[in-house]
Design an enzyme around this catalytic site. Sequence first.
Site: not given
Length: 292
Positions: A2-3, A60, A109, A128, A173, A282
């Site tokens: 989840p973002e 988050k 769960h 998880r 960067r 990613r």
Amino acid sequence: MPELPEVETVRRGLEQKLNNFIIKKVEVCRDSTVAYPSNKEEFIKGLKNSLIYKWDRRGKYLIAQLKEVQNENTEFPLENSQNNGFLVVHLRMTGYFKFIENSTHPCKHTRIRFFDKNNNELRYVDVRSFGQMWWINKDLSINKVIKGLGSLGPEPFSKDFNANYLKEAISKRTKSIKAILLDQTIVAGIGNIYADESLYSAGISPFREARTIKKNELIKLKKSIVIVLKKSIGSGGTTFSDFRDLEGENGNFGLQTNVYRRTGRECRKCGNLIERQKITGRSTHWCPNCQK
């Protein structure tokens, strides 16, 4: 994982549903979910008789402000009641909450259960089991207990997050702009989905070295990030696997994505095929024609 939009969707649901919810009982079904205090009994004791007064979000993380309630007949509102610290939650990969009136047996769960005096339950489910919770005593600093919170960059919706900030943050960067957007110390809450979607909206290749991006492009990128995040929040976030809101509903933003998980499909703008490649481990989705 989840973002920001998914966590914000959960926060809004919790704030709406748990109005004046006083925790009378806590049941820890999996000890490892309790990150702090190390003793789960202290976690349970600290939360008992706490009113969940307000839900906030930082990146988050979900942060519940707690009020101490000694008398069940206490009149609301409780602005002047004594603080009882914070309940902090990170959903990680698969965590979500369910609100159950007249609680039943825990489902598979189930990791932690919170009950009020009427046997209504706030249930935390996590397939998880990577999600974590902290009860932070009122005398402690949240940022000192949870190191990740203290190192977060600005919120995408804040005044501090602007083109000037981005230009300074990325000026030296050599990493890709995609990797920069995933760095929570630079901007809080953006993950894989919204990095890809924001870069597409801004017309910027995810492979560009961050320091090569000009200020006018950063202005557009910042605007794109805000628009994409707000659009997703309005759609209840994105569900591709486990994410659910408090009512058990899926997020619908996944039906509206332009590049994320659309590998091999036509770009909605130019008709070119969407491609996928990994950046820092990613999966990254982009249109080579629209993003430069």
